[in-house]
Design a protein around this motif. Structure first.
Motif, short mmCIF file in Angstrom:
data_model
loop_
_atom_site.label_atom_id
_atom_site.label_comp_id
_atom_site.label_asym_id
_atom_site.label_seq_id
_atom_site.Cartn_x
_atom_site.Cartn_y
_atom_site.Cartn_z
N ASN A 1 3.84 -1.99 -19.25
CA ASN A 1 4.16 -3.04 -18.27
C ASN A 1 3.31 -2.95 -17.01
OD1 ASN A 1 6.07 -3.86 -20.11
ND2 ASN A 1 7.78 -2.94 -19.03
N GLU A 2 2.34 -2.04 -17.01
CA GLU A 2 1.40 -1.88 -15.89
C GLU A 2 2.11 -1.84 -14.54
OE1 GLU A 2 -1.33 -5.18 -16.84
OE2 GLU A 2 -2.73 -3.62 -17.52
N TYR A 3 3.03 -0.91 -14.42
CA TYR A 3 3.81 -0.78 -13.20
C TYR A 3 2.94 -0.66 -11.96
CZ TYR A 3 8.26 0.17 -15.70
OH TYR A 3 9.39 0.10 -16.46
N ALA A 4 1.89 0.12 -12.05
CA ALA A 4 1.06 0.40 -10.87
C ALA A 4 0.33 -0.83 -10.34
CB ALA A 4 0.06 1.51 -11.18
N ASP B 1 3.13 15.28 -6.75
CA ASP B 1 1.77 14.97 -7.24
C ASP B 1 1.77 14.20 -8.55
OD1 ASP B 1 0.73 16.22 -5.02
OD2 ASP B 1 0.41 18.14 -6.05
N ASP B 2 2.67 14.55 -9.45
CA ASP B 2 2.73 13.90 -10.77
C ASP B 2 3.89 12.91 -10.88
OD1 ASP B 2 0.52 15.37 -11.67
OD2 ASP B 2 1.80 17.04 -12.29
N GLY B 3 4.59 12.68 -9.78
CA GLY B 3 5.76 11.82 -9.83
C GLY B 3 5.42 10.35 -9.72
N TRP B 4 6.44 9.55 -9.88
CA TRP B 4 6.28 8.11 -9.79
C TRP B 4 6.15 7.66 -8.34
CZ3 TRP B 4 10.47 5.70 -13.47
CH2 TRP B 4 10.09 5.92 -14.80
N SER B 5 5.44 6.56 -8.16
CA SER B 5 5.36 5.93 -6.83
C SER B 5 6.63 5.11 -6.60
CB SER B 5 4.13 5.02 -6.76
OG SER B 5 4.31 3.88 -7.58
N VAL B 6 6.81 4.68 -5.35
CA VAL B 6 7.93 3.80 -5.02
C VAL B 6 7.86 2.54 -5.89
CG1 VAL B 6 8.92 2.34 -3.20
CG2 VAL B 6 8.19 4.68 -2.67
N LEU B 7 6.68 1.98 -6.05
CA LEU B 7 6.51 0.78 -6.88
C LEU B 7 6.92 1.06 -8.32
CD1 LEU B 7 5.59 -2.10 -7.40
CD2 LEU B 7 3.24 -1.22 -7.60
N GLU B 8 6.49 2.17 -8.87
CA GLU B 8 6.83 2.48 -10.26
C GLU B 8 8.33 2.70 -10.43
OE1 GLU B 8 2.61 4.53 -11.61
OE2 GLU B 8 4.07 5.72 -10.48
N ALA C 1 0.83 -1.21 0.00
CA ALA C 1 0.00 0.00 0.00
C ALA C 1 0.86 1.26 0.00
CB ALA C 1 -0.94 -0.01 1.20
N GLN C 2 1.91 1.27 0.80
CA GLN C 2 2.81 2.42 0.82
C GLN C 2 3.53 2.57 -0.52
OE1 GLN C 2 5.04 1.01 4.22
NE2 GLN C 2 4.45 2.83 5.40
N ALA C 3 3.97 1.46 -1.08
CA ALA C 3 4.71 1.50 -2.35
C ALA C 3 3.86 2.08 -3.48
CB ALA C 3 5.18 0.10 -2.73
N VAL C 4 2.56 1.87 -3.41
CA VAL C 4 1.65 2.40 -4.42
C VAL C 4 1.31 3.86 -4.13
CG1 VAL C 4 -0.68 2.20 -5.36
CG2 VAL C 4 0.69 0.14 -4.98
N ALA C 5 1.15 4.21 -2.86
CA ALA C 5 0.63 5.53 -2.48
C ALA C 5 1.70 6.62 -2.41
CB ALA C 5 -0.07 5.43 -1.13
N ILE C 6 2.90 6.27 -1.97
CA ILE C 6 3.93 7.30 -1.77
C ILE C 6 4.56 7.64 -3.11
CG2 ILE C 6 6.09 7.85 -0.61
CD1 ILE C 6 5.24 5.88 1.60
N ARG C 7 4.47 8.92 -3.46
CA ARG C 7 4.92 9.39 -4.77
C ARG C 7 5.95 10.50 -4.65
NH1 ARG C 7 2.60 7.97 -9.07
NH2 ARG C 7 0.85 6.55 -8.96
N ASP C 8 6.67 10.68 -5.71
CA ASP C 8 7.63 11.77 -5.81
C ASP C 8 6.91 13.00 -6.35
OD1 ASP C 8 9.93 13.24 -5.81
OD2 ASP C 8 10.89 12.18 -7.47
#
Length: 159
Positions: A88-91, A39-46, A30-37
């Motif tokens: 590759n559907e990173y999200a 507003d328009d940045g990539w998430s930790v997962l991405e 959940a954190q990996a998906v939600a935490i972003r760089d």
């Protein structure tokens, strides 16, 4: 890059991968998906998906330098990089599976490089007629790429 001790490069590859593993140890999906760089940045997962996919590109370049005579590589531009996120559907990916894939590829790269002799380390490829690189280039590029995105992940997790 010629003359750079190969052992340092191998040690760096191992340490940078371990650093990412430590940083991500307590990060939930959940954190990996939600935490972003931003507003328009990539998430930790991405970011991790990007690292995994580009590491595969670097591994391919290493393989081509070792297996082909003077291979020519294509550059990946911003559109290609961003296209991977969607294609590759990173999200939708699982952080632990992405990290496991990243680590498996890293181990394979290190094992392959550890078995090389000096002549193999001196083999070359190119990006254009005048842009000749030896085997150390994709290795150093991997290390710099790791450092850039490891800093990004650490910074956004801290925020």
């Amino acid at each position: 890059m010629k003359g750079l001790p190969n052992g340092w490069l191998l040690e760096g590859l191992e340490q940078s991968a371990q650093t990412l593993t430590h940083i991500l140890a307590d990060v939930s999906q959940a954190q990996a998906v939600a935490i972003r760089d931003g507003d328009d940045g990539w998430s930790v997962l991405e970011i991790m998906c990007h690292l995994r996919d580009y590491q595969a590109i670097f591994a391919e370049r290493i393989g081509r330098i070792l297996e082909e005579e003077n291979p020519t590589f294509r550059l990946y531009d911003e559109a290609a990089r961003l296209g991977m996120v969607v294609e590759n559907e990173y999200a939708k990916q699982d952080l632990r599976a992405v990290l496991a894939d990243y680590m498996a590829t890293r181990r394979a790269i290190i094992e392959r490089l550890a078995a090389l002799d000096d002549a193999q380390w001196g083999r070359e490829g190119r990006f254009a007629a005048d842009d000749v690189v030896d085997l150390t280039m994709p290795v150093v590029h991997t290390l710099l790429h790791d450092a850039d995105h490891t800093e990004q992940i650490a910074r956004i997790l801290r925020a």
